[in-house]
Design a protein around this motif. Structure first.
Motif, PDB file in Angstrom:
ATOM      1  N   HIS A 119       5.371 -55.762  44.808  1.00 49.80           N
ATOM      2  CA  HIS A 119       5.195 -54.329  44.625  1.00 49.80           C
ATOM      3  C   HIS A 119       5.991 -53.862  43.415  1.00 49.80           C
ATOM      4  O   HIS A 119       7.062 -54.387  43.112  1.00 49.80           O
ATOM      5  CB  HIS A 119       5.637 -53.556  45.871  1.00 49.80           C
ATOM      6  CG  HIS A 119       4.811 -53.855  47.093  1.00 49.80           C
ATOM      7  ND1 HIS A 119       3.538 -53.367  47.255  1.00 49.80           N
ATOM      8  CD2 HIS A 119       5.079 -54.613  48.186  1.00 49.80           C
ATOM      9  CE1 HIS A 119       3.054 -53.793  48.412  1.00 49.80           C
ATOM     10  NE2 HIS A 119       3.956 -54.552  48.988  1.00 49.80           N
ATOM     11  N   ALA A 120       5.477 -52.860  42.736  1.00 46.74           N
ATOM     12  CA  ALA A 120       6.131 -52.342  41.537  1.00 46.74           C
ATOM     13  C   ALA A 120       7.516 -51.790  41.887  1.00 46.74           C
ATOM     14  O   ALA A 120       7.737 -51.253  42.973  1.00 46.74           O
ATOM     15  CB  ALA A 120       5.275 -51.253  40.905  1.00 46.74           C
ATOM     16  N   LEU A 121       8.437 -51.946  40.975  1.00 47.61           N
ATOM     17  CA  LEU A 121       9.797 -51.436  41.156  1.00 47.61           C
ATOM     18  C   LEU A 121       9.850 -49.966  40.767  1.00 47.61           C
ATOM     19  O   LEU A 121       9.384 -49.580  39.695  1.00 47.61           O
ATOM     20  CB  LEU A 121      10.759 -52.244  40.283  1.00 47.61           C
ATOM     21  CG  LEU A 121      12.223 -51.810  40.270  1.00 47.61           C
ATOM     22  CD1 LEU A 121      12.831 -51.931  41.666  1.00 47.61           C
ATOM     23  CD2 LEU A 121      13.012 -52.652  39.268  1.00 47.61           C
ATOM     24  N   ASN A 122      10.404 -49.122  41.653  1.00 47.18           N
ATOM     25  CA  ASN A 122      10.585 -47.709  41.325  1.00 47.18           C
ATOM     26  C   ASN A 122      11.607 -47.587  40.198  1.00 47.18           C
ATOM     27  O   ASN A 122      12.781 -47.926  40.381  1.00 47.18           O
ATOM     28  CB  ASN A 122      11.058 -46.942  42.558  1.00 47.18           C
ATOM     29  CG  ASN A 122       9.968 -46.791  43.599  1.00 47.18           C
ATOM     30  OD1 ASN A 122       8.859 -46.372  43.279  1.00 47.18           O
ATOM     31  ND2 ASN A 122      10.256 -47.163  44.837  1.00 47.18           N
ATOM     32  N   THR A 123      11.153 -47.149  39.047  1.00 45.81           N
ATOM     33  CA  THR A 123      11.978 -47.082  37.845  1.00 45.81           C
ATOM     34  C   THR A 123      12.094 -45.639  37.388  1.00 45.81           C
ATOM     35  O   THR A 123      11.103 -44.902  37.398  1.00 45.81           O
ATOM     36  CB  THR A 123      11.351 -47.934  36.722  1.00 45.81           C
ATOM     37  OG1 THR A 123      11.155 -49.265  37.203  1.00 45.81           O
ATOM     38  CG2 THR A 123      12.257 -47.973  35.504  1.00 45.81           C
ATOM     39  N   ALA A 124      13.305 -45.236  37.008  1.00 53.23           N
ATOM     40  CA  ALA A 124      13.525 -43.845  36.635  1.00 53.23           C
ATOM     41  C   ALA A 124      14.494 -43.739  35.466  1.00 53.23           C
ATOM     42  O   ALA A 124      15.439 -44.530  35.346  1.00 53.23           O
ATOM     43  CB  ALA A 124      14.082 -43.045  37.818  1.00 53.23           C
TER      44      ALA A 124
END
Length: 257
Positions: A89-94
């Protein structure tokens, strides 16, 4: 139950050992590791961050700094790190901005959130853990980066499942290709047999100079072309093989900055 992990990269060289974003992430329930980006710049250290971010226990990656800190070089490194991840799953990046200022959005494939100065971000990242984003590309190509401090930066490029390229030309905008090969998907080939290869193709794509290579090898869902990159590319593109009638047809284009 183990706490979800967050990796916080801070861009200010004067940052204290415990930047304010770390406290906010911890208060929300993240076990947080803070990494000053300055410590990653030497000896391609930023490439070693990939395996850390690939850990499925890491649920958020936060980059904190001022708008001017996000140079083209840094933006490219962040994009390449994102493309190196192999997690399901894609990594939550901010991005968390500490000051107001002009900020250019990242390319769409990053799926990256940008928080204005003072805006609550930690709670939103905690809530985003329950939205599992698939790591699928919005563009019609297979793209991955291979990062290794010893062998450097390689890009893996090929068609999406169900598509086939009967030969192609691959080029970089504002960067150099120092090696070129074709092999099985997922691993840089040790040896490669190229059909009618062309090297050192140069030209201009808009305002950016490009360097490209080409071969007639057919590429499908099981094969990719691999290029070793020198510099910080603005984008990568794929067209038909140069000698074909529709050689100007763009098969794929992806920006990094």
């Amino acid at each position: 139950m183990a706490l979800p992990k967050a990796v916080l990269c801070t861009l200010d060289v004067n940052d204290a050992q415990h930047p304010p974003e770390e406290a906010q992430l911890r208060a929300t329930g993240f076990a947080t590791a803070s990494i000053p980006w300055q410590t990653l710049k030497d000896q391609r250290g930023w490439m070693q961050l990939g395996p850390v971010l690939d850990d499925p226990a890491v649920q958020a990656w936060v980059i904190a700094g001022n708008p001017e800190d996000f140079t083209p070089e840094l933006r490219c490194q962040i994009s390449l790190l994102s493309l190196s991840l192999r997690r399901e799953h894609a990594l939550n990046t901010a991005v968390v901005l500490r000051e107001q200022g002009a900020f250019q959005d990242f390319p769409p494939h990053m799926k990256l959130s940008v928080f204005a100065p003072g805006q609550a971000f930690a709670g939103k990242l905690m809530a985003a853990r329950y939205v599992k984003m698939k790591t699928s590309s919005p563009l019609p190509l297979h793209m991955a980066s291979h990062l290794d401090p010893l062998i450097g930066l390689w890009l893996e490029i090929g068609p999406q499942i169900g598509d086939c390229w009967p030969g192609c030309m691959v080029g970089l905008l504002s960067a150099e290709i120092t090696a070129f090969g074709i092999g099985a998907r997922g691993c840089i080939p040790q040896k490669s047999v190229l059909e009618y290869p062309q090297y050192g193709i140069r030209g201009n794509w808009g305002e950016h100079p490009f360097n490209a290579c080409a071969a007639r090898n057919a590429l499908d869902a099981e094969t990719s072309c691999y290029i070793r990159v020198e510099g910080w590319p603005h984008a990568v593109f794929v067209t038909r093989y140069p000698d074909e009638e529709d050689a100007d047809t763009v098969l794929a284009y992806l920006e990094f900055v």
